[in-house]
Design an enzyme around this catalytic site. Structure first.
Site, PDB file in Angstrom:
ATOM      1  N   ASN A 188       0.835  -1.201   0.000  1.00 58.58           N
ATOM      2  CA  ASN A 188       0.000   0.000   0.000  1.00 58.58           C
ATOM      3  C   ASN A 188       0.870   1.252   0.000  1.00 58.58           C
ATOM      4  OD1 ASN A 188       0.592  -0.916   2.664  1.00 58.58           O
ATOM      5  ND2 ASN A 188      -1.064   0.274   3.544  1.00 58.58           N
ATOM      6  N   CYS A 238      -4.022   0.562  -2.532  1.00 56.94           N
ATOM      7  CA  CYS A 238      -3.888  -0.678  -1.769  1.00 56.94           C
ATOM      8  C   CYS A 238      -2.765  -1.553  -2.334  1.00 56.94           C
ATOM      9  CB  CYS A 238      -5.196  -1.468  -1.817  1.00 56.94           C
ATOM     10  SG  CYS A 238      -6.524  -0.781  -0.811  1.00 56.94           S
ATOM     11  N   CYS A 293     -10.740  -3.518  -4.237  1.00 57.18           N
ATOM     12  CA  CYS A 293      -9.710  -4.461  -4.683  1.00 57.18           C
ATOM     13  C   CYS A 293     -10.321  -5.791  -5.103  1.00 57.18           C
ATOM     14  CB  CYS A 293      -8.653  -4.663  -3.604  1.00 57.18           C
ATOM     15  SG  CYS A 293      -7.511  -3.266  -3.525  1.00 57.18           S
ATOM     16  N   GLU A 309      -2.940  -4.675  -3.117  1.00 56.94           N
ATOM     17  CA  GLU A 309      -3.419  -5.507  -4.224  1.00 56.94           C
ATOM     18  C   GLU A 309      -3.365  -4.732  -5.533  1.00 56.94           C
ATOM     19  OE1 GLU A 309      -4.796  -4.958  -1.328  1.00 56.94           O
ATOM     20  OE2 GLU A 309      -5.933  -6.665  -0.577  1.00 56.94           O
TER      21      GLU A 309
HETATM   22  N1  THU Z   1      -5.141  -1.859   2.593  1.00 55.43           N
HETATM   23  C1  THU Z   1      -4.553  -2.607   1.617  1.00 55.43           C
HETATM   24  O1  THU Z   1      -3.530  -2.202   1.052  1.00 55.43           O
HETATM   25  N2  THU Z   1      -5.114  -3.793   1.295  1.00 55.43           N
HETATM   26  C2  THU Z   1      -6.154  -4.363   1.951  1.00 55.43           C
HETATM   27  O2  THU Z   1      -6.542  -5.484   1.624  1.00 55.43           O
HETATM   28  C3  THU Z   1      -6.810  -3.642   3.055  1.00 55.43           C
HETATM   29  C4  THU Z   1      -6.364  -2.241   3.259  1.00 55.43           C
HETATM   30  C5  THU Z   1      -4.489  -0.602   2.996  1.00 55.43           C
HETATM   31  C6  THU Z   1      -5.144   0.664   2.532  1.00 55.43           C
HETATM   32  C7  THU Z   1      -4.600   1.651   3.552  1.00 55.43           C
HETATM   33  O3  THU Z   1      -3.314   2.108   3.116  1.00 55.43           O
HETATM   34  C8  THU Z   1      -4.408   0.834   4.806  1.00 55.43           C
HETATM   35  O4  THU Z   1      -4.432  -0.527   4.400  1.00 55.43           O
HETATM   36  C9  THU Z   1      -5.486   1.068   5.848  1.00 55.43           C
HETATM   37  O5  THU Z   1      -6.741   0.928   5.312  1.00 55.43           O
END
Ligand code: THU
Length: 132
Positions: free
Chosen positions: A40, A51, A87, A53
């Site tokens: 992320n 994110c 995602c 993903e």
């Molecule tokens: N986040 C992800 O990168 N992937 C996920 O599956 C859940 C959430 C990140 C987004 C943000 O930077 C942090 O986690 C908090 O929500």
């Protein structure tokens, strides 16, 4: 699976998450067998953050691949971290319903599900066919 886990844990270390302090790593195995990594990347303008993903998907597509075979997501959460709604749709663009998605904690808990289970009835190109 070990490779996916190793890659996801390693890329998580590069997450830019100064606002949530929640680092996430994702690894995607594509049709060729190559594994693509993403973390992320947050932004001071919060909605601009991306994110893990999404990063892994972008790396896969940039490398010329378009078919997801397996996904691994890991975070330092009390229970396995699930991909957010956006995602799920992004993953469904490139993966069949039976693609395994392993959700994990840095503590070693793993839970395996599928894209179909994460996003039943996903919007797909089939809905955009002409209806007559
Ligand atoms: N986040 C992800 O990168 N992937 C996920 O599956 C859940 C959430 C990140 C987004 C943000 O930077 C942090 O986690 C908090 O929500």
């Amino acid at each position: 699976m070990t490779d996916l886990k190793t890659v996801a844990l390693r890329v998580r270390e590069n997450a830019h998450a100064p606002y949530s302090d929640f680092q996430v790593g994702a690894a995607i195995e594509a049709a060729s067998g190559t594994i693509y990594a993403g973390c992320n990347v947050e932004n001071v303008a919060y909605p601009q953050g991306t994110c893990a993903e999404a990063g892994a998907i972008a790396a896969m597509v940039a490398a010329g691949e378009r078919e997801i075979k397996a996904v691994y997501v890991v975070a330092g959460s009390p229970m396995p971290v699930t991909p957010c709604g956006g995602c799920r749709q992004k993953l469904a663009e490139f993966g069949a319903g039976d693609v395994p998605v392993t959700m994990a904690t840095t503590g070693g808990i793993e839970q395996v599900t599928t894209l179909e289970a994460l996003l039943p009835g996903a919007f797909s190109p089939a809905f955009m066919e002409p209806n007559e």
